[in-house]
Design a protein around this motif. Structure first.
Motif, PDB file in Angstrom:
ATOM      1  N   GLU A 165       0.830  -1.207   0.000  1.00  0.00           N
ATOM      2  CA  GLU A 165       0.000   0.000   0.000  1.00  0.00           C
ATOM      3  C   GLU A 165       0.865   1.258   0.000  1.00  0.00           C
ATOM      4  OE1 GLU A 165      -2.374  -0.502   3.447  1.00  0.00           O
ATOM      5  OE2 GLU A 165      -3.752  -1.954   2.540  1.00  0.00           O
ATOM      6  N   THR A 166       1.962   1.218   0.800  1.00  0.00           N
ATOM      7  CA  THR A 166       2.873   2.367   0.862  1.00  0.00           C
ATOM      8  C   THR A 166       3.518   2.614  -0.494  1.00  0.00           C
ATOM      9  OG1 THR A 166       3.344   1.916   3.198  1.00  0.00           O
ATOM     10  CG2 THR A 166       4.910   3.311   2.008  1.00  0.00           C
ATOM     11  N   ARG A 167       3.928   1.536  -1.153  1.00  0.00           N
ATOM     12  CA  ARG A 167       4.562   1.670  -2.470  1.00  0.00           C
ATOM     13  C   ARG A 167       3.591   2.230  -3.499  1.00  0.00           C
ATOM     14  NH1 ARG A 167       7.730  -4.088  -2.033  1.00  0.00           N
ATOM     15  NH2 ARG A 167       9.670  -3.272  -1.129  1.00  0.00           N
ATOM     16  N   LYS A 168       2.347   1.779  -3.442  1.00  0.00           N
ATOM     17  CA  LYS A 168       1.349   2.295  -4.379  1.00  0.00           C
ATOM     18  C   LYS A 168       1.138   3.790  -4.168  1.00  0.00           C
ATOM     19  CE  LYS A 168      -1.354  -1.914  -5.219  1.00  0.00           C
ATOM     20  NZ  LYS A 168      -2.674  -2.560  -5.046  1.00  0.00           N
ATOM     21  N   ALA A 169       1.034   4.192  -2.901  1.00  0.00           N
ATOM     22  CA  ALA A 169       0.837   5.617  -2.613  1.00  0.00           C
ATOM     23  C   ALA A 169       2.060   6.426  -3.031  1.00  0.00           C
ATOM     24  CB  ALA A 169       0.568   5.807  -1.119  1.00  0.00           C
ATOM     25  N   GLU A 170       3.237   5.893  -2.744  1.00  0.00           N
ATOM     26  CA  GLU A 170       4.466   6.591  -3.131  1.00  0.00           C
ATOM     27  C   GLU A 170       4.576   6.695  -4.645  1.00  0.00           C
ATOM     28  OE1 GLU A 170       9.317   6.335  -2.356  1.00  0.00           O
ATOM     29  OE2 GLU A 170       7.981   4.744  -1.630  1.00  0.00           O
ATOM     30  N   LEU A 171       4.139   5.644  -5.351  1.00  0.00           N
ATOM     31  CA  LEU A 171       4.204   5.649  -6.808  1.00  0.00           C
ATOM     32  C   LEU A 171       3.320   6.756  -7.387  1.00  0.00           C
ATOM     33  CD1 LEU A 171       5.275   4.302  -9.363  1.00  0.00           C
ATOM     34  CD2 LEU A 171       3.308   2.744  -9.290  1.00  0.00           C
ATOM     35  N   VAL A 172       2.138   6.937  -6.808  1.00  0.00           N
ATOM     36  CA  VAL A 172       1.236   8.004  -7.270  1.00  0.00           C
ATOM     37  C   VAL A 172       1.908   9.365  -7.093  1.00  0.00           C
ATOM     38  CG1 VAL A 172      -0.946   9.174  -6.830  1.00  0.00           C
ATOM     39  CG2 VAL A 172      -0.858   6.675  -6.844  1.00  0.00           C
ATOM     40  N   GLN A 173       2.510   9.580  -5.913  1.00  0.00           N
ATOM     41  CA  GLN A 173       3.173  10.856  -5.644  1.00  0.00           C
ATOM     42  C   GLN A 173       4.361  11.076  -6.577  1.00  0.00           C
ATOM     43  OE1 GLN A 173       4.198  10.739  -1.502  1.00  0.00           O
ATOM     44  NE2 GLN A 173       2.090  11.038  -0.801  1.00  0.00           N
ATOM     45  N   LEU A 174       5.150  10.014  -6.788  1.00  0.00           N
ATOM     46  CA  LEU A 174       6.316  10.143  -7.657  1.00  0.00           C
ATOM     47  C   LEU A 174       5.918  10.436  -9.101  1.00  0.00           C
ATOM     48  CD1 LEU A 174       8.620   7.292  -6.319  1.00  0.00           C
ATOM     49  CD2 LEU A 174       9.042   9.747  -6.188  1.00  0.00           C
ATOM     50  N   LYS A 175       4.836   9.816  -9.560  1.00  0.00           N
ATOM     51  CA  LYS A 175       4.391  10.070 -10.932  1.00  0.00           C
ATOM     52  C   LYS A 175       3.891  11.501 -11.082  1.00  0.00           C
ATOM     53  CE  LYS A 175       3.394   5.430 -12.622  1.00  0.00           C
ATOM     54  NZ  LYS A 175       2.392   4.513 -13.204  1.00  0.00           N
ATOM     55  N   GLU A 176       3.216  11.998 -10.057  1.00  0.00           N
ATOM     56  CA  GLU A 176       2.785  13.396 -10.097  1.00  0.00           C
ATOM     57  C   GLU A 176       4.003  14.321 -10.126  1.00  0.00           C
ATOM     58  OE1 GLU A 176       0.321  13.900  -6.705  1.00  0.00           O
ATOM     59  OE2 GLU A 176      -1.434  12.890  -7.588  1.00  0.00           O
ATOM     60  N   ARG A 177       4.987  13.984  -9.286  1.00  0.00           N
ATOM     61  CA  ARG A 177       6.213  14.774  -9.256  1.00  0.00           C
ATOM     62  C   ARG A 177       6.934  14.690 -10.596  1.00  0.00           C
ATOM     63  NH1 ARG A 177       8.789  19.146  -8.150  1.00  0.00           N
ATOM     64  NH2 ARG A 177      11.010  18.893  -7.698  1.00  0.00           N
ATOM     65  N   LEU A 178       6.939  13.510 -11.196  1.00  0.00           N
ATOM     66  CA  LEU A 178       7.610  13.315 -12.481  1.00  0.00           C
ATOM     67  C   LEU A 178       6.950  14.134 -13.585  1.00  0.00           C
ATOM     68  CD1 LEU A 178       9.808  11.863 -14.046  1.00  0.00           C
ATOM     69  CD2 LEU A 178       8.233   9.948 -14.369  1.00  0.00           C
ATOM     70  N   THR A 179       5.615  14.195 -13.555  1.00  0.00           N
ATOM     71  CA  THR A 179       4.888  14.993 -14.547  1.00  0.00           C
ATOM     72  C   THR A 179       5.258  16.463 -14.428  1.00  0.00           C
ATOM     73  OG1 THR A 179       3.026  13.428 -14.524  1.00  0.00           O
ATOM     74  CG2 THR A 179       2.596  15.645 -15.371  1.00  0.00           C
ATOM     75  N   ALA A 180       5.295  16.946 -13.169  1.00  0.00           N
ATOM     76  CA  ALA A 180       5.644  18.353 -12.946  1.00  0.00           C
ATOM     77  C   ALA A 180       7.091  18.624 -13.365  1.00  0.00           C
ATOM     78  CB  ALA A 180       5.443  18.716 -11.479  1.00  0.00           C
ATOM     79  N   LYS A 370       9.002  -3.763  -8.167  1.00  0.00           N
ATOM     80  CA  LYS A 370       8.667  -4.495  -6.945  1.00  0.00           C
ATOM     81  C   LYS A 370       7.168  -4.772  -6.843  1.00  0.00           C
ATOM     82  CE  LYS A 370      12.645  -3.313  -4.113  1.00  0.00           C
ATOM     83  NZ  LYS A 370      13.152  -2.691  -2.870  1.00  0.00           N
ATOM     84  N   LEU A 371       6.352  -3.876  -7.354  1.00  0.00           N
ATOM     85  CA  LEU A 371       4.911  -4.120  -7.335  1.00  0.00           C
ATOM     86  C   LEU A 371       4.521  -5.267  -8.258  1.00  0.00           C
ATOM     87  CD1 LEU A 371       3.464  -0.486  -7.244  1.00  0.00           C
ATOM     88  CD2 LEU A 371       3.379  -2.191  -5.422  1.00  0.00           C
ATOM     89  N   GLU A 372       5.338  -5.521  -9.268  1.00  0.00           N
ATOM     90  CA  GLU A 372       5.058  -6.615 -10.197  1.00  0.00           C
ATOM     91  C   GLU A 372       5.609  -7.953  -9.713  1.00  0.00           C
ATOM     92  OE1 GLU A 372       6.705  -5.363 -13.868  1.00  0.00           O
ATOM     93  OE2 GLU A 372       5.173  -3.835 -14.259  1.00  0.00           O
ATOM     94  N   LEU A 373       6.489  -7.933  -8.702  1.00  0.00           N
ATOM     95  CA  LEU A 373       7.091  -9.173  -8.202  1.00  0.00           C
ATOM     96  C   LEU A 373       6.068 -10.019  -7.444  1.00  0.00           C
ATOM     97  CD1 LEU A 373      10.563  -7.929  -6.912  1.00  0.00           C
ATOM     98  CD2 LEU A 373      10.126  -9.388  -8.885  1.00  0.00           C
ATOM     99  N   ASP A 374       6.264 -11.338  -7.497  1.00  0.00           N
ATOM    100  CA  ASP A 374       5.402 -12.278  -6.781  1.00  0.00           C
ATOM    101  C   ASP A 374       5.972 -12.474  -5.385  1.00  0.00           C
ATOM    102  OD1 ASP A 374       3.811 -14.273  -5.837  1.00  0.00           O
ATOM    103  OD2 ASP A 374       4.405 -15.793  -7.320  1.00  0.00           O
ATOM    104  N   PHE A 375       5.381 -11.796  -4.409  1.00  0.00           N
ATOM    105  CA  PHE A 375       5.809 -11.902  -3.012  1.00  0.00           C
ATOM    106  C   PHE A 375       4.973 -12.898  -2.222  1.00  0.00           C
ATOM    107  CE2 PHE A 375       7.438  -7.402  -3.636  1.00  0.00           C
ATOM    108  CZ  PHE A 375       8.768  -7.789  -3.636  1.00  0.00           C
ATOM    109  N   GLY A 376       4.291 -13.797  -2.913  1.00  0.00           N
ATOM    110  CA  GLY A 376       3.452 -14.774  -2.228  1.00  0.00           C
ATOM    111  C   GLY A 376       1.987 -14.387  -2.315  1.00  0.00           C
ATOM    112  N   HIS A 377       1.135 -15.355  -1.962  1.00  0.00           N
ATOM    113  CA  HIS A 377      -0.310 -15.120  -2.052  1.00  0.00           C
ATOM    114  C   HIS A 377      -0.769 -13.992  -1.142  1.00  0.00           C
ATOM    115  CE1 HIS A 377      -0.858 -18.520  -4.642  1.00  0.00           C
ATOM    116  NE2 HIS A 377      -0.361 -19.369  -3.776  1.00  0.00           N
ATOM    117  N   GLU A 378      -0.045 -13.806  -0.034  1.00  0.00           N
ATOM    118  CA  GLU A 378      -0.448 -12.787   0.938  1.00  0.00           C
ATOM    119  C   GLU A 378       0.655 -11.765   1.178  1.00  0.00           C
ATOM    120  OE1 GLU A 378      -3.310 -14.808   4.074  1.00  0.00           O
ATOM    121  OE2 GLU A 378      -1.510 -16.034   3.821  1.00  0.00           O
ATOM    122  N   PHE A 403      15.167 -11.506  -4.377  1.00  0.00           N
ATOM    123  CA  PHE A 403      14.502 -10.713  -5.408  1.00  0.00           C
ATOM    124  C   PHE A 403      15.456  -9.701  -6.044  1.00  0.00           C
ATOM    125  CE2 PHE A 403      11.295 -11.968  -2.276  1.00  0.00           C
ATOM    126  CZ  PHE A 403      10.401 -12.647  -3.078  1.00  0.00           C
ATOM    127  N   GLY A 404      16.767  -9.870  -5.757  1.00  0.00           N
ATOM    128  CA  GLY A 404      17.773  -8.989  -6.333  1.00  0.00           C
ATOM    129  C   GLY A 404      18.741  -9.759  -7.211  1.00  0.00           C
TER     130      GLY A 404
END
Length: 463
Positions: A165-180, A370-378, A403-404
C-alpha cells in the motif's frame, strides 16, 4: 567322518526347531488393529476376506499360508506380501508395517514394542516409553517452531500488505512529481537554449567588436610610430645642423641669432636623456587574448572567474592603448557579462531539475518492478526483498539477495562472479505447496565458452 555326522545332526535339530516355531499356532487376531477387529469376527466358523473375494475357515487366519488375494487372512505373519502388521506400540504411536518385516530377524524401529519378532529367533525389547517420550519432545519443539513461524508469517503478511500500500501511494506521488518535473525541465530547456543562443551571439559580437577596436588601435599606433620616426629624423637633422654650426661658425663674428641657436643646442644636449622614443615599445601582441572556443571553458570554474580571465587583461590592455593613443573613451567589455551569467544560471537550473527528474524516474521504475514481483499469495515475502543470505560451501561463498541478485565469491582469492538476477519462483504452479520453496536467478556472467551462469536457491519455511 565324526565331525561331519555331528554337523548333520545339528542341522537337522535346527530345522526341526524352526519347523516347530513356524507352525506353532498364532493368535488369529495378531497384527489386527482395534479399528478392524470387528471385521475379523467369525461367522459360522468362517472368515470373509476383506475384499469380499473369498470365504475361508476361521482357523485359516494367521496359519502362515496366504488364502485371501488381499492378504487380509494373514495380518500376523509374512505369508502374504501385500498384507500389513499392526504394531500397537503402547506409550507411543501405533503403526502399520509391511508383513514382510514380520519375523525377519530385525527389530523394526517403527515397531518399538517388539511384537513384530515373536517367533523367538530374536528378542526385541519394548522401548516405546523412551521412544514415545523423545517423539513427544520433538513434536512439542516442532509445534513450538510452527507456532513461532506462524506468528512471524502473520507479521510478514501484515508488513507486506502495508508495504504494498505504501509503495502504491508513493508511486502516485512520484508520478505526479515526475509529470511536474518533465514540464519544468522542458520549460528550462527552452529558456536555456534561448539564452545559450544569445550567449553565443554575444560572444561572437564581443569578438567582432574587440577585433574592430584592436584593428583601429593598431592602425593608429602604426600611424603614430610613423610620425615618431619622421620627427626623430627631423630632430637628428636639426641637431646635426646645430652641431655643425657650433663647431664651424666664425668665432670672431658674433651673430646674435647664431649665438642664440648654439646656446639652445647646448641646453638641449645637456638636458635630453640618452634614451629615445624607441625605449618605449608597445607591441601589437600586447592586445592579444586567448580566444577560447565554445565548450572549452571549464564548467567547474565560476562565471566570474573565467570571465575575469578574459575580460580583465583585455580591459587593461585596451585602456593602456587608449591612454597611449589618446582615445577619448575606454572600451567597456562588462556590458556582455549579463548574458553570459544568465545562460550559466539557466544551464545550472536546467541540469539540476533534469538530474532530479532522472532520479525520480529510477525510483518509479524500481517501485513498479517491486509491485510486479510475486511476493506470495499474501505478500508474505515482501519484507525479505533485498535481504541477503550467505552459504559457505568451503571453496566458495554464495550470497543471495532475495529478489535482487546472486553472486559467487571464491574463498581463496575473493574473486566475485555474478550468477544472475531474480527471474522467478520454481516452475511449479503457484498453487503447488512447493512453489515458494525455490527461486531461480539467471542471466549471470557467461561461462568461458559456455552458457550463462544461473542459480537455484532452495528455502525451507516452517510455518
Amino acid at each position: 567322518m565324526k565331525p561331519i555326522t555331528h554337523f548333520a545332526l545339528l542341522s537337522t535339530l535346527f530345522a526341526i526347531s524352526q519347523a516347530v516355531v513356524t507352525f506353532e499356532k498364532v493368535d488369529p487376531l495378531l497384527g489386527v488393529s482395534e479399528a478392524k477387529k470387528e471385521l475379523y469376527t467369525p461367522v459360522d466358523g468362517a472368515f470373509r476376506c476383506l475384499d469380499g473375494s473369498k470365504v475361508i475357515p476361521y482357523t485359516s487366519l494367521n496359519d502362515d499360508y496366504c488364502d485371501c488375494p488381499d492378504g487380509s487372512d494373514e495380518p500376523g505373519t509374512s505369508a502374504c506380501p501385500n498384507s500389513t502388521f499392526h504394531c500397537k506400540n503402547p506409550g507411543h504411536t501405533a503403526v502399520d508395517i509391511s508383513s514382510s518385516r514380520v519375523n525377519d530377524g530385525v527389530c523394526d524401529p517403527d515397531c518399538c514394542d517388539g511384537t513384530d519378532e515373536y517367533n523367538g529367533f530374536i528378542s526385541c525389547p519394548n522401548i516405546c516409553e523412551e521412544v514415545g517420550l523423545k517423539y513427544r519432545q520433538e513434536l512439542a519443539e516442532k509445534n513450538r517452531l510452527q507456532s513461532e513461524g506462524g506468528r512471524v508469517k502473520a507479521e510478514y503478511i501484515a508488513k507486506g500488505i502495508k508495504l504494498k500500500e505504501t509503495r502504491k501511494a508513493e508511486l502516485v506521488q512520484l508520478k505526479e512529481r515526475l509529470t511536474a518535473l518533465t514540464s519544468k525541465v522542458e520549460e528550462l530547456r527552452a529558456v536555456k537554449d534561448g539564452l545559450e543562443e544569445a550567449e553565443k551571439y554575444a560572444k561572437v559580437n564581443w569578438k567582432q567588436k574587440y577585433a574592430q577596436k584592436k584593428r583601429k588601435s593598431s592602425e593608429k599606433i602604426t600611424g603614430l610610430r610613423d610620425r615618431i620616426n619622421v620627427l626623430e629624423g627631423q630632430i637628428d637633422t636639426l641637431t646635426g645642423i646645430l652641431k655643425d654650426l657650433k663647431e664651424n661658425h666664425n668665432q670672431n663674428y658674433h651673430d646674435l641669432a647664431v649665438k642664440s641657436a648654439i646656446s639652445g643646442y647646448d641646453e638641449f644636449t645637456e638636458t635630453q636623456p640618452s634614451s629615445d622614443f624607441d625605449d618605449y615599445s608597445y607591441d601589437e601582441d600586447d592586445l592579444d587574448v586567448v580566444e577560447e572556443e565554445e565548450g572549452e571553458v571549464e564548467e567547474e570554474e565560476s562565471q566570474d572567474h573565467w570571465l575575469g580571465r578574459i575580460f580583465q587583461p583585455v580591459q587593461d590592455q585596451l585602456n593602456n592603448v587608449a591612454r597611449f593613443v589618446g582615445l577619448s573613451s575606454k572600451i567597456n567589455l562588462g556590458a556582455y557579462r549579463g548574458k553570459f551569467s544568465d545562460a550559466k544560471e539557466a544551464r545550472e537550473a536546467y541540469e539540476k531539475e533534469d538530474r532530479e527528474k532522472s532520479e525520480v524516474e529510477l525510483k518509479v521504475q524500481e517501485i513498479e518492478r517491486k509491485l510486479e514481483l510475486d511476493f506470495g499469495h499474501e505478500e508474505e515475502f515482501a519484507e525479505l526483498a533485498d535481504q541477503c543470505f550467505e552459504y559457505n560451501s568451503g571453496e566458495y561463498t554464495y550470497e543471495v539477495c532475495m529478489f535482487g541478485s546472486a553472486t559467487q565469491k571464491s574463498n581463496k582469492d575473493y574473486n566475485t562472479v555474478h550468477l544472475g538476477k531474480f527471474s522467478r519462483w520454481s516452475n511449479t504452479e503457484d498453487t503447488h505447496p512447493d512453489h515458494y520453496k525455490e527461486q531461480v536467478y539467471d542471466q549471470g556472467i557467461r561461462c568461458w565458452n559456455g552458457p550463462e551462469r544461473s542459480l537455484k536457491a532452495s528455502y525451507h519455511f516452517a510455518c
